[in-house]
Design a protein around this motif. Sequence first.
Motif, PDB file in Angstrom:
ATOM      1  N   VAL A 178       0.742  -1.283   0.075  1.00  0.00           N
ATOM      2  CA  VAL A 178       0.002   0.061   0.009  1.00  0.00           C
ATOM      3  C   VAL A 178       0.840   1.308   0.208  1.00  0.00           C
ATOM      4  N   VAL A 179       1.835   1.310   0.811  1.00  0.00           N
ATOM      5  CA  VAL A 179       2.726   2.544   0.927  1.00  0.00           C
ATOM      6  C   VAL A 179       3.435   2.710  -0.514  1.00  0.00           C
ATOM      7  N   ARG A 180       3.927   1.558  -0.943  1.00  0.00           N
ATOM      8  CA  ARG A 180       4.632   1.482  -2.228  1.00  0.00           C
ATOM      9  C   ARG A 180       3.797   1.902  -3.356  1.00  0.00           C
ATOM     10  N   GLU A 181       2.605   1.818  -3.620  1.00  0.00           N
ATOM     11  CA  GLU A 181       1.754   2.159  -4.511  1.00  0.00           C
ATOM     12  C   GLU A 181       1.210   3.393  -4.387  1.00  0.00           C
ATOM     13  N   HIS A 182       0.741   3.759  -3.077  1.00  0.00           N
ATOM     14  CA  HIS A 182       0.158   5.024  -3.110  1.00  0.00           C
ATOM     15  C   HIS A 182       1.034   6.241  -2.437  1.00  0.00           C
ATOM     16  N   VAL A 183       1.889   5.878  -1.571  1.00  0.00           N
ATOM     17  CA  VAL A 183       2.570   6.913  -0.928  1.00  0.00           C
ATOM     18  C   VAL A 183       4.132   6.683  -0.994  1.00  0.00           C
ATOM     19  N   PRO A 184       4.729   6.505  -2.377  1.00  0.00           N
ATOM     20  CA  PRO A 184       5.877   5.949  -2.551  1.00  0.00           C
ATOM     21  C   PRO A 184       6.907   6.823  -2.067  1.00  0.00           C
ATOM     22  N   LEU A 185       6.619   7.999  -1.770  1.00  0.00           N
ATOM     23  CA  LEU A 185       7.916   8.964  -1.111  1.00  0.00           C
ATOM     24  C   LEU A 185       8.217   8.605   0.383  1.00  0.00           C
ATOM     25  N   VAL A 186       7.269   7.929   0.994  1.00  0.00           N
ATOM     26  CA  VAL A 186       7.435   7.497   2.227  1.00  0.00           C
ATOM     27  C   VAL A 186       8.512   6.421   2.162  1.00  0.00           C
ATOM     28  N   ALA A 187       8.206   5.562   1.226  1.00  0.00           N
ATOM     29  CA  ALA A 187       9.057   4.531   0.947  1.00  0.00           C
ATOM     30  C   ALA A 187      10.320   4.718   0.642  1.00  0.00           C
ATOM     31  N   LEU A 188      10.537   5.780  -0.434  1.00  0.00           N
ATOM     32  CA  LEU A 188      11.932   6.244  -0.573  1.00  0.00           C
ATOM     33  C   LEU A 188      12.715   6.805   0.337  1.00  0.00           C
ATOM     34  N   ALA A 189      12.213   7.552   1.115  1.00  0.00           N
ATOM     35  CA  ALA A 189      12.828   8.106   2.362  1.00  0.00           C
ATOM     36  C   ALA A 189      13.324   7.062   3.278  1.00  0.00           C
ATOM     37  N   GLY A 213      -0.986   7.737  14.957  1.00  0.00           N
ATOM     38  CA  GLY A 213      -0.625   7.334  13.511  1.00  0.00           C
ATOM     39  C   GLY A 213      -0.711   8.572  12.742  1.00  0.00           C
ATOM     40  N   VAL A 214      -0.254   8.299  11.473  1.00  0.00           N
ATOM     41  CA  VAL A 214      -0.205   9.592  10.492  1.00  0.00           C
ATOM     42  C   VAL A 214      -1.023   9.424   9.382  1.00  0.00           C
ATOM     43  N   ARG A 215      -1.847  10.169   8.821  1.00  0.00           N
ATOM     44  CA  ARG A 215      -2.595   9.971   7.498  1.00  0.00           C
ATOM     45  C   ARG A 215      -1.771  10.779   6.568  1.00  0.00           C
ATOM     46  N   VAL A 216      -1.263   9.715   5.690  1.00  0.00           N
ATOM     47  CA  VAL A 216      -0.680  10.281   4.426  1.00  0.00           C
ATOM     48  C   VAL A 216      -1.301  10.400   3.404  1.00  0.00           C
ATOM     49  N   PRO A 217      -1.559  11.624   2.712  1.00  0.00           N
ATOM     50  CA  PRO A 217      -2.475  11.684   1.724  1.00  0.00           C
ATOM     51  C   PRO A 217      -2.061  11.080   0.449  1.00  0.00           C
ATOM     52  N   LYS A 218      -3.011  10.359  -0.526  1.00  0.00           N
ATOM     53  CA  LYS A 218      -2.504  10.115  -1.728  1.00  0.00           C
ATOM     54  C   LYS A 218      -2.619  11.143  -2.802  1.00  0.00           C
ATOM     55  N   LEU A 219      -1.426  11.496  -3.426  1.00  0.00           N
ATOM     56  CA  LEU A 219      -1.552  12.707  -4.287  1.00  0.00           C
ATOM     57  C   LEU A 219      -2.157  12.382  -5.581  1.00  0.00           C
ATOM     58  N   GLY A 220      -2.343  11.107  -5.877  1.00  0.00           N
ATOM     59  CA  GLY A 220      -2.962  10.688  -7.201  1.00  0.00           C
ATOM     60  C   GLY A 220      -1.866  10.587  -8.297  1.00  0.00           C
ATOM     61  N   ALA A 221      -2.554  10.627  -9.573  1.00  0.00           N
ATOM     62  CA  ALA A 221      -1.989  10.443 -10.790  1.00  0.00           C
ATOM     63  C   ALA A 221      -1.178  11.965 -11.266  1.00  0.00           C
ATOM     64  N   GLY A 222      -0.234  11.784 -11.861  1.00  0.00           N
ATOM     65  CA  GLY A 222       0.574  12.922 -12.275  1.00  0.00           C
ATOM     66  C   GLY A 222       1.717  13.351 -11.377  1.00  0.00           C
ATOM     67  N   TRP A 223       1.850  12.738 -10.165  1.00  0.00           N
ATOM     68  CA  TRP A 223       2.646  13.234  -9.362  1.00  0.00           C
ATOM     69  C   TRP A 223       3.962  12.440  -9.329  1.00  0.00           C
ATOM     70  N   GLY A 224       5.067  12.833  -9.259  1.00  0.00           N
ATOM     71  CA  GLY A 224       6.155  12.346  -9.229  1.00  0.00           C
ATOM     72  C   GLY A 224       7.078  12.521  -7.774  1.00  0.00           C
ATOM     73  N   PHE A 225       7.766  11.525  -7.208  1.00  0.00           N
ATOM     74  CA  PHE A 225       8.490  11.860  -6.127  1.00  0.00           C
ATOM     75  C   PHE A 225       9.977  11.582  -5.930  1.00  0.00           C
ATOM     76  N   HIS A 226      10.756  12.070  -5.096  1.00  0.00           N
ATOM     77  CA  HIS A 226      12.228  11.660  -4.918  1.00  0.00           C
ATOM     78  C   HIS A 226      12.550  12.108  -3.484  1.00  0.00           C
ATOM     79  N   TYR A 227      13.383  11.403  -2.878  1.00  0.00           N
ATOM     80  CA  TYR A 227      13.878  11.725  -1.607  1.00  0.00           C
ATOM     81  C   TYR A 227      15.581  11.661  -1.990  1.00  0.00           C
ATOM     82  N   GLU A 228      16.365  13.087  -1.865  1.00  0.00           N
ATOM     83  CA  GLU A 228      17.648  13.013  -2.319  1.00  0.00           C
ATOM     84  C   GLU A 228      18.297  13.342  -0.875  1.00  0.00           C
ATOM     85  N   LYS A 229      19.167  12.238  -0.528  1.00  0.00           N
ATOM     86  CA  LYS A 229      19.781  12.293   0.692  1.00  0.00           C
ATOM     87  C   LYS A 229      21.315  12.539   0.783  1.00  0.00           C
ATOM     88  N   PHE A 230      22.093  13.256   1.395  1.00  0.00           N
ATOM     89  CA  PHE A 230      23.332  13.540   1.374  1.00  0.00           C
ATOM     90  C   PHE A 230      23.897  13.276   2.610  1.00  0.00           C
TER      91      PHE A 230
END
Lengths: 294, 819
Positions: free
Chosen positions: A86-97, A169-186
């Motif tokens: 569910v996380v990977r599909e709908h709120v991938p930024l959470v998984a990336l970070a 807990g935390v509600r993480v909104p689904k941003l839907g189609a058209g959105w792209g995500f990235h977490y850039e960690k240094f």
Amino acid sequence: MIPAAFDYIRPASLDEACRVLGDAGDEAKILAGGQSLLPLLRLRLAYPAALVDLGRVPGLRGVEDRGDHVFIGALTTHDEVLRSAVVREHVPLVALATATVADPAVRHRGTFGGSLAHADPAGDLPAVALALDCVFVARSGEGEREIPAAEFFVDYLEPALHPGEVLLGVRVPKLGAGWGFHYEKFHRTAQAWAVVGVAAAVRVEGGSLEEARIGLTNMGPAPVRARAVETALRGVAPAPGGNGGAGGSRDPLRDACGEAAEGTAPPADLHAGQDYRRHLARVLTYRAVRAASA
Amino acid sequence: MTEQLDAGLVARQIAESDQLSDPSGVREVGRARRRKEDARLVTGRTMWTDNIQLPGMLYVAFLRSPMAHARITRVDVSAARVQPGVVAAYAGQDLADEQGSLPCAWPVSEDVVIPDHPPMAVDTVRYVGEAVACVVATDRYKAADALEAIEVDYEPLEAVLDMTEALAEGGPRVHEAGNQAFTWKFAGGDIEAAFRDAPVVIDRTYVQQRLIPTAMEPRAVVATTDGDAFTLYSATQIPHVLRVMLALTTGIPEHRLRVVAPDVGGGFGSKLQVTAEEVLCLLLTRRLGKPVKWTESRSEGNLTVHHGRDQLQRISVAAERDGRIRGVRVDLLADMGAYLMLVTPGVPLLGAFMYNGIYKMDAYDFTCTGVFTTKMPTDAYRGAGRPEATFAIERAVDELAHELGLDPIEVRRRNWITHQEFPYTTIAGLTYDSGNYEAATDRALALFGYDKLRAEQADRRDRRDPVQLGIGVSTYTEMCGLAPSRVLGSLSYGAGGWEHAAVRLLPTGKVEVVTGTSPHGQGHETAWSQIVADALGVPFDDVSVLHGDTAVAPRGMDTYGSRSLVVGGVAVLRACEKVKDKARDLAAHLLEAAPGDVEFTAGEFRVRGTSEGRTIQELALAAFAAHDLPDGFEPRLDADATFDPENFSFPHGTHLCAVEVDTETGTAKIRSYVAVDDVGSVVNPLIVEGQVHGGIAQGIAQALFEEAVYDSEGNLLTTTMADYLIPSAADLPEFVTDRTETPATSNPLGVKGVGEAGTIASTPAVVNAVVDALRPYGVHDVPMPCTPERIWRVLGGGGGTGGSATGWAGPTESEGGAR
């Protein structure tokens, strides 16, 4: 590396936890995965009179698809978050970070809610919560309360939770189609904290950025949302071109990302001075937006 | 002979070794045996010092100075004494009469100043972390809590942090005698002539940052007494040296003191020490009559494990226009920290003979000044003096190449000792017995794909790629196998460098080996078993190796300086030869033949030309039974032997490193790393491979990651592993390793030692690569560790901090472009 003495309380229900915490006031600390709290105790940087261990409280763990948002229980471990379809599909930024948090051992013990409630500006998840406009759900003896991410991170290691309040807990909104995500960690080594991190959520339409949301890790006493760069990015084409501005033609995306450190007050420490952190914020925002737009 | 050691090959070698159940006729030496000690070490089912529990044991905690430099005006432990579970609490004053002074065994010069070094500070503290009081309690938690009840008043004195300032007149003094610990000079050839009218002179200053050795197992001490005799268990590398030193320091007679190094989890030199905590635990058990234990926390360790490196190196190289080196001059400042510990002042001397590297030259001049500062003392750390020397010369040779527009490999070729010239006596007076720098370099270049990478580098430079490629070279040698006792004597070291071994055949034919080396991760139990198996013709599994306990292994010089195999392994071999000679006499007697007619093959003595024979196991039983022995033959097959080498050994090799530098963030990322080492003959390739990998990792750590940082008040800022960054496997590339084998001529095994080579070689290879990547920006140096922020600043970020770079300066001569 031996903590000072403390009482240890392990409530069996949420009601009991709220009652115990309400009685203890700010003398008590909540123990979830312990990945941040225990080092503080062992270094004697924190001297709580009591630890309230939520480990046996039912109902605080797990990921739920709730239609327009995903609910992540506070005691869900980082590893469980990473494994959640569910996380990977709908709120991938959470998984990336989350994938960049420390190492597998820590991710098996550390919790999603504990990491956020620690309100460490160097933590990876607060920037994500800010970028996604998450909503924090907390409960105390007086009932349940919702706190928007923008209001949750008050100051250094200071969340907007009252003594006696438990993060459910935390509600993480689904941003839907058209959105792209990235977490850039240094970071300097794989297990080190972020020197700077950038959480980006962007929506590209017709070749230009319609909307960009940028959360910054370790760019101030609290995690910050980089509003200035979000404004500057609107309408900019993120298409690859040139060589990133190293002597080539002007790159509008790079120009816009010049605003990334606007209004921040980054710390200076062994790993980076303030000016270097500001510089990194600009470079990493550029890279994060490029990657999120791809 | 070269043999590529890729992962697949190692795996095959292990598989082959495992299949060979009957080793008769198969040489054990050279096999990639899996280490017999590993199962207990990696599972922790063994006696680490902290695992030891004794009846009635008490726990010690130390209160440590928060001040870098201060007079102690009052210590009040009375409140701590009445805390729950507290048995005793002492200030330094309480122990002043009996604690003595921690020893320095290496008074390097006539002018050396060896200040009194009380294990617990009495009236002055000289570094943050110095012990000022202690608590002994019934558990470690109560001990830690009670520390908070101790009151100490300090009168602050000025911290002394910078070596150059410390040597200036009129500044604050660490010790009454001043801040100069010693000066030491060494010269060969006519240095003035070498520099006079030299067509090219390279003059550089390099900072060897302070490092914190970080063994996986923290230090731990257990001390116990029966009232008359004492036993000290310690996570130490040097149980034998420690016993002698503790007897001298505490006055406990040597024959009443047993020192045990149980299994020890790494040292890298940090456990080559006589520590305050070891002395104090002995004193406490003597006072209290009960066993005591102390185990450091990681933060306590960062503060108080002796640190490594911390030198300021000025190196000048005079050369001809064709790149031939005329002479090298070195002026070194070495930070001793606050006191001279066991070999503190000797560490830079171990580098003094190495600044000429593998190169021929007419003159060499070396000056070292030891300087006191208000920091934790420094001492041996993996390589001890030799990494510093190798770094300076290998960096300077790259600078010379750049200055002359020559390829760095070519400059080295024009200067190095060729393989036909061995044995070669260097300008520093050492005789390198063997080596083949050409072979190792050619092999490394081939494995690395040097020409292809140079082409890619040129392309990236042409494109002004924000990610630049740099190539770093390090053609190193080092002196190890410490050490010829006579040479140590000539350098004023307090002991010899021999090693001892005993080999005994048990009645059932099994073999016990007693070694004076003290392994703490090196795998001696496996390697010594391989040597014995070949020498006596017994199965590998029939050999046990005993070590690390002065009651079991009474003689030895312990483990450091890549000496164990080169000195201790040879002692084992010699003991085996003696046992074999005895066994031959017994066999001849039983077979009614002359000893000269008895041959030994694969564990059996046979009369030449007959099938009549006795196995060594049969002879062991016959000796035990003693029914039919030659006249005067003692009923045992065992022998003692010592070995004192006549020369050091000189491993060498060529390491090549390719680094990608992201000029936007400043990140230096190692893309490929090739190491071709020549450590002489190899007893166990798997162990060698492990040492090379770990060594390279540790050298890369100095180049890119690690630094002990003190603030302007003398507080250590890097007290946790979140601040002192140690790279893990995730931060390192895959290493491509290979070997050439030029046997050492100085010992019968032909071995050279491999414990430090990787660390010595790798640091300059990495930094040379980083600088090479940044040459087009006019960069000539990046201080270590080459962190992203430092690289960014050298490139002009934040206005720069003294870097010469002013942006892209175009291609340079060394890559063939016109200047």
